[in-house]
Design a protein around this motif. Structure first.
Motif, PDB file in Angstrom:
ATOM      1  N   LEU A  93      12.906  -4.409  -5.312  1.00  0.00           N
ATOM      2  CA  LEU A  93      12.247  -4.835  -6.489  1.00  0.00           C
ATOM      3  C   LEU A  93      10.751  -5.147  -6.226  1.00  0.00           C
ATOM      4  CD1 LEU A  93      14.807  -6.914  -8.550  1.00  0.00           C
ATOM      5  CD2 LEU A  93      14.608  -4.650  -8.437  1.00  0.00           C
ATOM      6  N   THR A  94       9.898  -4.644  -6.791  1.00  0.00           N
ATOM      7  CA  THR A  94       8.496  -4.841  -6.466  1.00  0.00           C
ATOM      8  C   THR A  94       7.729  -5.293  -7.665  1.00  0.00           C
ATOM      9  OG1 THR A  94       8.421  -3.367  -4.656  1.00  0.00           O
ATOM     10  CG2 THR A  94       6.360  -3.964  -5.476  1.00  0.00           C
ATOM     11  N   PHE A  95       7.043  -6.448  -7.593  1.00  0.00           N
ATOM     12  CA  PHE A  95       6.196  -7.006  -8.844  1.00  0.00           C
ATOM     13  C   PHE A  95       4.810  -7.046  -8.448  1.00  0.00           C
ATOM     14  CE2 PHE A  95      10.509  -8.633  -9.042  1.00  0.00           C
ATOM     15  CZ  PHE A  95      10.936  -8.266 -10.241  1.00  0.00           C
ATOM     16  N   VAL A  96       4.054  -6.928  -9.398  1.00  0.00           N
ATOM     17  CA  VAL A  96       2.510  -7.147  -9.306  1.00  0.00           C
ATOM     18  C   VAL A  96       2.179  -8.459  -9.453  1.00  0.00           C
ATOM     19  CG1 VAL A  96       0.306  -6.379  -9.899  1.00  0.00           C
ATOM     20  CG2 VAL A  96       1.792  -4.750  -9.635  1.00  0.00           C
ATOM     21  N   VAL A  97       1.570  -9.185  -8.772  1.00  0.00           N
ATOM     22  CA  VAL A  97       1.201 -10.789  -8.772  1.00  0.00           C
ATOM     23  C   VAL A  97      -0.308 -10.954  -8.713  1.00  0.00           C
ATOM     24  CG1 VAL A  97       3.480 -11.356  -7.796  1.00  0.00           C
ATOM     25  CG2 VAL A  97       1.548 -11.023  -6.404  1.00  0.00           C
ATOM     26  N   ASP A  98      -0.824 -11.941  -9.134  1.00  0.00           N
ATOM     27  CA  ASP A  98      -2.166 -12.469  -9.137  1.00  0.00           C
ATOM     28  C   ASP A  98      -2.614 -12.764  -7.683  1.00  0.00           C
ATOM     29  OD1 ASP A  98      -2.582 -12.396 -11.647  1.00  0.00           O
ATOM     30  OD2 ASP A  98      -1.963 -14.207 -12.081  1.00  0.00           O
ATOM     31  N   ASP A  99      -1.670 -13.556  -6.854  1.00  0.00           N
ATOM     32  CA  ASP A  99      -2.257 -13.948  -5.547  1.00  0.00           C
ATOM     33  C   ASP A  99      -0.807 -13.888  -4.717  1.00  0.00           C
ATOM     34  OD1 ASP A  99      -2.576 -15.575  -3.513  1.00  0.00           O
ATOM     35  OD2 ASP A  99      -4.094 -17.040  -4.531  1.00  0.00           O
ATOM     36  N   TYR A 127       0.091  -6.297   0.127  1.00  0.00           N
ATOM     37  CA  TYR A 127       1.378  -6.178  -0.127  1.00  0.00           C
ATOM     38  C   TYR A 127       2.540  -6.872   0.854  1.00  0.00           C
ATOM     39  CZ  TYR A 127       5.040  -2.663  -1.716  1.00  0.00           C
ATOM     40  OH  TYR A 127       6.017  -2.065  -2.583  1.00  0.00           O
ATOM     41  N   CYS A 128       3.491  -7.347   0.465  1.00  0.00           N
ATOM     42  CA  CYS A 128       4.607  -7.960   1.396  1.00  0.00           C
ATOM     43  C   CYS A 128       5.688  -7.802   0.797  1.00  0.00           C
ATOM     44  CB  CYS A 128       3.979  -9.144   1.705  1.00  0.00           C
ATOM     45  SG  CYS A 128       4.600 -10.492   0.663  1.00  0.00           S
ATOM     46  N   TYR A 129       6.737  -7.940   1.589  1.00  0.00           N
ATOM     47  CA  TYR A 129       8.181  -8.068   1.377  1.00  0.00           C
ATOM     48  C   TYR A 129       8.633  -9.478   1.773  1.00  0.00           C
ATOM     49  CZ  TYR A 129       8.295  -3.067   0.499  1.00  0.00           C
ATOM     50  OH  TYR A 129       7.947  -1.914   0.029  1.00  0.00           O
ATOM     51  N   VAL A 130       9.382  -9.895   0.796  1.00  0.00           N
ATOM     52  CA  VAL A 130      10.404 -11.228   1.091  1.00  0.00           C
ATOM     53  C   VAL A 130      11.842 -10.816   0.950  1.00  0.00           C
ATOM     54  CG1 VAL A 130       8.366 -12.616   0.501  1.00  0.00           C
ATOM     55  CG2 VAL A 130       9.899 -12.134  -1.160  1.00  0.00           C
ATOM     56  N   ARG A 131      12.597 -11.786   1.578  1.00  0.00           N
ATOM     57  CA  ARG A 131      14.020 -11.737   1.215  1.00  0.00           C
ATOM     58  C   ARG A 131      14.246 -13.040   0.486  1.00  0.00           C
ATOM     59  NH1 ARG A 131      17.049  -7.622   2.933  1.00  0.00           N
ATOM     60  NH2 ARG A 131      16.361  -6.610   4.779  1.00  0.00           N
ATOM     61  N   GLY A 132      15.052 -12.639  -0.728  1.00  0.00           N
ATOM     62  CA  GLY A 132      15.236 -14.013  -1.505  1.00  0.00           C
ATOM     63  C   GLY A 132      16.903 -14.355  -1.528  1.00  0.00           C
ATOM     64  N   PRO A 133      17.126 -14.855  -2.637  1.00  0.00           N
ATOM     65  CA  PRO A 133      18.840 -15.340  -2.474  1.00  0.00           C
ATOM     66  C   PRO A 133      19.430 -14.314  -2.179  1.00  0.00           C
ATOM     67  CG  PRO A 133      17.616 -16.207  -4.232  1.00  0.00           C
ATOM     68  CD  PRO A 133      16.595 -15.353  -3.710  1.00  0.00           C
ATOM     69  N   ASP A 134      20.663 -14.211  -1.268  1.00  0.00           N
ATOM     70  CA  ASP A 134      21.590 -13.228  -0.957  1.00  0.00           C
ATOM     71  C   ASP A 134      21.085 -11.983  -0.304  1.00  0.00           C
ATOM     72  OD1 ASP A 134      23.983 -14.650  -1.726  1.00  0.00           O
ATOM     73  OD2 ASP A 134      23.297 -14.516  -3.658  1.00  0.00           O
ATOM     74  N   ILE A 136      18.092 -10.417  -1.271  1.00  0.00           N
ATOM     75  CA  ILE A 136      17.372  -9.584  -2.205  1.00  0.00           C
ATOM     76  C   ILE A 136      16.147  -9.367  -1.623  1.00  0.00           C
ATOM     77  CG2 ILE A 136      16.728  -9.462  -4.343  1.00  0.00           C
ATOM     78  CD1 ILE A 136      18.726 -11.473  -5.399  1.00  0.00           C
ATOM     79  N   LEU A 137      15.727  -7.854  -1.518  1.00  0.00           N
ATOM     80  CA  LEU A 137      14.386  -7.543  -0.973  1.00  0.00           C
ATOM     81  C   LEU A 137      13.482  -7.350  -2.111  1.00  0.00           C
ATOM     82  CD1 LEU A 137      13.181  -7.129   1.663  1.00  0.00           C
ATOM     83  CD2 LEU A 137      13.825  -4.695   1.227  1.00  0.00           C
ATOM     84  N   ILE A 138      12.373  -8.188  -2.075  1.00  0.00           N
ATOM     85  CA  ILE A 138      11.341  -8.380  -3.190  1.00  0.00           C
ATOM     86  C   ILE A 138      10.106  -8.008  -2.544  1.00  0.00           C
ATOM     87  CG2 ILE A 138      10.083  -9.915  -4.873  1.00  0.00           C
ATOM     88  CD1 ILE A 138      13.038  -9.462  -5.605  1.00  0.00           C
ATOM     89  N   GLY A 139       9.287  -7.045  -3.371  1.00  0.00           N
ATOM     90  CA  GLY A 139       7.898  -6.576  -2.823  1.00  0.00           C
ATOM     91  C   GLY A 139       7.180  -7.279  -3.865  1.00  0.00           C
ATOM     92  N   LEU A 140       6.067  -7.809  -3.139  1.00  0.00           N
ATOM     93  CA  LEU A 140       4.982  -8.528  -3.876  1.00  0.00           C
ATOM     94  C   LEU A 140       3.477  -7.782  -3.621  1.00  0.00           C
ATOM     95  CD1 LEU A 140       5.736 -12.436  -2.818  1.00  0.00           C
ATOM     96  CD2 LEU A 140       6.347 -11.289  -4.923  1.00  0.00           C
ATOM     97  N   VAL A 141       3.006  -7.225  -4.776  1.00  0.00           N
ATOM     98  CA  VAL A 141       1.732  -6.527  -4.861  1.00  0.00           C
ATOM     99  C   VAL A 141       0.624  -7.306  -5.202  1.00  0.00           C
ATOM    100  CG1 VAL A 141       0.412  -4.286  -5.265  1.00  0.00           C
ATOM    101  CG2 VAL A 141       2.998  -4.368  -4.522  1.00  0.00           C
ATOM    102  N   GLU A 142      -0.545  -7.553  -4.650  1.00  0.00           N
ATOM    103  CA  GLU A 142      -1.717  -8.064  -5.274  1.00  0.00           C
ATOM    104  C   GLU A 142      -2.869  -7.130  -5.353  1.00  0.00           C
ATOM    105  OE1 GLU A 142      -5.230 -11.168  -3.952  1.00  0.00           O
ATOM    106  OE2 GLU A 142      -3.389 -11.623  -3.186  1.00  0.00           O
ATOM    107  N   GLU A 143      -3.227  -6.612  -6.538  1.00  0.00           N
ATOM    108  CA  GLU A 143      -4.159  -5.672  -6.672  1.00  0.00           C
ATOM    109  C   GLU A 143      -5.410  -6.143  -6.535  1.00  0.00           C
ATOM    110  OE1 GLU A 143      -2.133  -2.867 -10.106  1.00  0.00           O
ATOM    111  OE2 GLU A 143      -3.227  -4.541 -10.999  1.00  0.00           O
ATOM    112  N   LEU A 144      -6.438  -5.312  -5.652  1.00  0.00           N
ATOM    113  CA  LEU A 144      -7.632  -5.815  -5.149  1.00  0.00           C
ATOM    114  C   LEU A 144      -8.823  -5.325  -5.954  1.00  0.00           C
ATOM    115  CD1 LEU A 144      -7.220  -6.037  -1.344  1.00  0.00           C
ATOM    116  CD2 LEU A 144      -6.842  -7.913  -2.866  1.00  0.00           C
ATOM    117  N   ARG A 145      -8.384  -4.303  -6.576  1.00  0.00           N
ATOM    118  CA  ARG A 145      -9.596  -3.626  -7.707  1.00  0.00           C
ATOM    119  C   ARG A 145      -9.276  -4.004  -9.124  1.00  0.00           C
ATOM    120  NH1 ARG A 145     -10.205   2.462  -5.385  1.00  0.00           N
ATOM    121  NH2 ARG A 145     -10.436   2.045  -3.335  1.00  0.00           N
TER     122      ARG A 145
END
Length: 145
Positions: A93-99, A127-134, A136-145
């Motif tokens: 699951l990938t989410f766009v984040v502020d920071d 962009y990075c990936y983290v493993r959360g509970p159980d 779960i693979l989560i993508g975090l994307v910070e847009e630079l433009r």
């Protein structure tokens, strides 16, 4: 035949409270919770004696929902593998984040583990990936433009 929209993503977890806390820290908002079971749930899942607790969280824009569930019955038969990110069938699951760094620090406090490093793709995003509970693979994307 036309698809109208994606309704939600469902994830089975062992510790529902920890999973909800993780997604709330990520920035999702609780939408509702329920205990489900009975013949309709048995029919839907192809299991007998289903009893599960679910919590639905949504993104702040209201367009994406994640259903987190934990089963009390029937007993589970195993756990999902913590496979590498390139394993066929692996869900992310990938989410766009502020920071990215801020979110990463906050999620680490919830037990998240960084997979690889925070990578920069040109001047477009971090962009990075983290493993959360159980796992779960989560993508975090910070847009630079």
């Amino acid at each position: 035949m036309t698809i109208h929209r994606m309704d939600h993503v469902g994830i089975v977890v062992e510790d529902l409270a920890a999973a909800v806390a993780f997604f709330v820290e990520l920035g999702l908002e609780p939408e509702g919770e329920a205990t489900v079971g009975g013949p309709w749930a048995d029919d839907l899942l192809g299991l007998d004696g289903v009893r599960a607790d679910i919590v639905v969280v949504r993104t702040p824009d209201g367009n994406t929902r994640v259903e987190l569930s934990t089963f009390h019955s029937p007993a589970t038969t195993g756990t999902a593998q913590r496979a590498p990110a390139n394993t066929p069938g692996t869900t992310r699951l990938t989410f766009v984040v502020d920071d990215v760094e801020d979110i990463l620090d906050r999620l680490r406090a919830q037990g998240a583990e960084l997979v690889g490093t925070v990578a920069r793709y040109e001047d477009i995003y971090r962009y990075c990936y983290v493993r959360g509970p159980d796992g779960i693979l989560i993508g975090l994307v910070e847009e630079l433009r």
